[in-house]
Motif scaffolding. Structure first.
Motif, short mmCIF file in Angstrom:
data_model
loop_
_atom_site.label_atom_id
_atom_site.label_comp_id
_atom_site.label_asym_id
_atom_site.label_seq_id
_atom_site.Cartn_x
_atom_site.Cartn_y
_atom_site.Cartn_z
N ALA A 1 5.19 -8.25 -1.90
CA ALA A 1 5.89 -6.73 -1.44
C ALA A 1 6.47 -6.26 -2.65
O ALA A 1 6.18 -5.00 -2.80
CB ALA A 1 6.50 -7.27 -0.33
N LEU A 2 7.18 -6.73 -3.39
CA LEU A 2 8.06 -6.13 -4.44
C LEU A 2 7.03 -5.50 -5.48
O LEU A 2 7.26 -4.48 -5.93
CB LEU A 2 8.94 -7.19 -5.19
N VAL A 3 6.14 -6.45 -6.11
CA VAL A 3 5.37 -5.94 -7.19
C VAL A 3 4.40 -4.89 -6.50
O VAL A 3 4.14 -3.58 -7.24
CB VAL A 3 4.48 -7.00 -7.70
N VAL B 1 6.71 -1.30 -5.90
CA VAL B 1 6.88 -0.71 -7.10
C VAL B 1 5.66 0.04 -7.70
O VAL B 1 5.88 0.91 -8.32
CB VAL B 1 7.54 -1.63 -7.93
N GLY B 2 4.71 -0.92 -7.98
CA GLY B 2 3.52 -0.41 -8.44
C GLY B 2 2.84 0.78 -7.74
O GLY B 2 2.40 1.63 -8.42
N ALA B 3 2.82 0.98 -6.43
CA ALA B 3 2.36 2.11 -5.57
C ALA B 3 3.29 3.17 -5.96
O ALA B 3 2.78 4.27 -5.89
CB ALA B 3 2.22 1.65 -4.22
N VAL C 1 -0.70 -0.78 -15.62
CA VAL C 1 -2.18 -0.71 -14.88
C VAL C 1 -2.29 0.54 -13.90
O VAL C 1 -3.06 1.48 -14.02
CB VAL C 1 -2.63 -1.86 -14.20
N GLN C 2 -1.32 0.73 -12.98
CA GLN C 2 -1.21 1.87 -11.90
C GLN C 2 -1.00 3.00 -12.68
O GLN C 2 -1.86 4.10 -12.65
CB GLN C 2 -0.17 1.70 -11.03
N LEU D 1 1.23 6.49 -1.45
CA LEU D 1 2.39 6.08 -0.48
C LEU D 1 2.17 4.99 0.29
O LEU D 1 3.19 4.08 0.49
CB LEU D 1 2.70 7.39 0.08
N PRO D 2 1.14 4.81 1.10
CA PRO D 2 0.91 3.70 2.08
C PRO D 2 0.83 2.46 1.19
O PRO D 2 1.29 1.35 1.95
CB PRO D 2 -0.28 4.02 2.72
N GLN D 3 0.20 2.49 -0.08
CA GLN D 3 0.37 1.19 -0.58
C GLN D 3 1.67 0.80 -1.24
O GLN D 3 1.94 -0.42 -1.17
CB GLN D 3 -0.33 1.47 -1.93
#
Length: 424
Positions: A70-72, A75-77, A135-136, A381-383
Motif C-alpha cells: 500500500a505504501l509503495v 506514493v508511486g501513484a 518508473v512512474q 489518483l485511484p491508484q
C-alpha cells in the motif's frame, strides 16, 4: 489501400491545432500507437499487481506485505498523478524541430526503463519505493504527450477507432503484463529487463515512423504558475462536461483498482489458495482478455458510426461496478474468473470509447497534453487511493468488504457521465 495518397486535411476542431492525418498516414499512426501504448501498459500490468507485490512479499514477509505494498503503490501513484499534468504542460510549451511531443515521449521511456532495471536490484522497501517513483515519473512523462497525439492529429470522426486501438492496447498490456509477471515470477530481473527494452523500442518506432511537425514557429504564451495550479483539477463551473468526465473516470478506475490491485492477495487469503494463487493469475488475465477484445473492437467503431459516446461509457461503468459483486457471492476461483471476464467486457467498452469522449470535451485546443494530463489524474489518483483504502478495508473489515465498495464506485462513475451535456 494500394495506391492511396497520404494527405492532410483541415482540422475539424478548434483552429490552431494543426493538420490532422488521414489515409495510410492515419493507419500507420494507429499501428504504431498500439504497440507504444501496449509497452507501457505491460509495465502497469506486470509490476504493481504481480512483480512488485512478489518483490515486496519476499522482502518483508507475509505479515507486513499488505501495508508495505500500500505504501509503495500509493506514493508511486501520487508521483504519477503529479507527473501527468506537469509533463503535459511542459510538452505543450516545448519548441523543437522534432515537435512538442517527441522529446518527452523518448526521454520518458528511457527514464522509466532505466529505473525499472534499477528496481530489480533493490532489496529494501525504501529502495524499491524510490525506484518505483522514478518508473512512474518516466513512463507518465512519456504517456502524457503520447496521449496528446490523438487530439493533435486524429480527425474527430475517426477518434472512436483510434480510441479503440488505444483501449485494446492498454487493457491487453495490463492483462498480458499480469501473465508475463506470473510466468516470470521466479525471474523478476529478467521480467524488468524485457519490459524496459520493449517500451524503449516501441516508443522509438512510433516517433520515427510518425514524426511530429516542428514546433519552433508555434507562438509561445507566458507561463503563469497560478493558472497552472488552478487547472490541475477541472473547474465544474467553467468546464462542467470536462469535470463530469473527470469524475466518471475517477470513480470507474477507483472501482477497478480497489479489487484488481489486490487480486494476488485476494486469491491467496480470501479465496484461500495460499502459495498456489500465483498460478491462477494468468487464468484471470485470459478471462479478462476474452471479455475486453470483442467489447473494444465493437464499441469504439460503433460509437463512431452512431455518433454517440455516453451510452457506451455509462453502460461499461455500470457493468464494472456490478461485476465486482460476483466474488462476494461466489468466493471461489470460478467467481473470480467470472468477475474478470465481466470486468474485461466493461473495461473494453470503456477504454474503447472513453478516450474519444474525453477528446471532445477538452477545455482548450492550446493545451491538449496538459488537459489530458489533468484527465489522467482520474486514472492515477485511484491508484494512489485504492491501495490505502483497500488496505484499511482489508485490515479492518476483511477482503469481502472490498467488493461492495468497488460496486458503489462503478455506479457513481456511470451517474457522473450522464451529466455530460455537449456530447451525445
Amino acid at each position: 489501400m494500394q495506391g492511396r495518397v497520404e494527405k492532410f486535411v483541415a482540422p475539424p476542431v478548434a483552429p490552431g491545432t494543426g493538420p490532422t492525418v488521414s489515409g495510410r498516414a492515419l493507419w500507420r499512426m494507429m499501428a504504431c500507437a498500439g504497440p507504444a501504448t501496449l509497452s507501457i501498459a505491460l509495465v502497469w500490468g506486470a509490476v504493481p499487481g504481480v512483480l512488485l507485490a512478489l518483490q515486496i512479499q519476499r522482502t518483508v514477509g507475509e505479515d507486513a506485505k499488505v501495508g508495505s505494498l500500500a505504501l509503495v503503490a500509493t506514493v508511486g501513484a501520487i508521483v504519477a498523478m503529479v507527473a501527468q499534468p506537469v509533463a503535459g504542460t511542459v510538452s505543450d510549451r516545448t519548441r523543437t524541430r522534432f515537435g512538442r511531443r517527441t522529446p518527452w515521449i523518448v526521454a520518458g521511456a528511457l527514464t522509466g526503463g532505466t529505473a525499472l532495471l534499477a528496481m530489480a536490484f533493490m532489496s529494501s522497501v525504501p529502495a524499491i519505493l524510490a525506484a518505483w517513483c522514478f518508473v512512474q515519473l518516466g513512463y507518465n512523462f512519456a504517456m502524457a504527450p503520447l496521449s496528446a497525439a490523438m487530439p493533435d492529429r486524429v480527425p474527430v470522426a475517426r477518434r472512436g477507432q483510434y480510441s479503440a486501438v488505444l483501449g485494446i492496447s492498454s487493457m491487453c498490456g495490463s492483462l498480458f503484463g499480469q501473465i508475463l509477471g506470473s510466468v516470470l515470477e521466479a525471474h523478476i530481473t529478467l521480467a524488468y529487463v524485457l519490459l524496459a527494452a520493449f517500451s524503449v523500442v516501441a516508443v522509438s518506432v512510433f516517433v520515427t515512423l510518425n514524426p511530429d511537425r516542428s514546433s519552433r514557429d508555434v507562438p509561445q504564451e507566458p507561463f503563469r504558475a497560478g493558472e497552472f495550479l488552478r487547472n490541475l483539477l477541472p473547474d465544474p463551473h467553467k468546464h462542467p462536461d470536462f469535470f463530469w468526465v473527470f469524475v466518471g473516470r475517477l470513480c470507474t478506475f477507483q472501482s477497478y483498482f480497489l479489487v484488481i490491485g489486490y487480486k494476488l492477495y485476494i486469491l491467496q487469503d480470501y479465496v484461500g489458495l495460499g502459495d498456489g494463487a500465483i498460478g491462477k493469475v494468468p487464468a484471470l488475465a485470459v478471462a479478462g482478455v476474452a471479455g475486453i477484445l470483442p467489447a473494444t473492437l465493437i464499441c469504439g467503431p460503433l460509437s463512431d458510426r452512431l455518433g454517440r459516446r455516453k451510452p457506451f461509457v455509462v453502460a461499461s461503468a455500470s457493468l464494472i461496478g456490478c461485476a465486482m459483486l460476483v466474488p462476494l457471492a461466489v468466493p471461489t476461483v470460478t467467481g473470480m474468473l467470472v468477475m474478470a471476464f465481466l470486468v474485461g467486457v466493461g473495461f473494453g467498452c470503456f477504454q474503447g470509447v472513453d478516450t474519444a469522449l474525453i477528446s471532445q470535451v477538452l477545455p482548450s485546443h492550446k493545451s491538449f497534453a496538459r488537459d489530458l494530463g489533468v484527465i489522467n489524474i482520474a486514472a492515477a489518483l485511484p491508484q494512489a487511493l485504492a491501495p490505502a483504502v483497500a488496505a484499511a478495508v482489508v485490515l479492518g473489515l476483511g477482503y469481502q468488504a472490498l467488493f461492495p465498495a468497488a460496486a458503489i464506485f462503478g455506479v457513481l462513475g456511470a451517474i457522473a457521465v450522464l451529466r455530460v451535456r455537449s456530447v451525445r
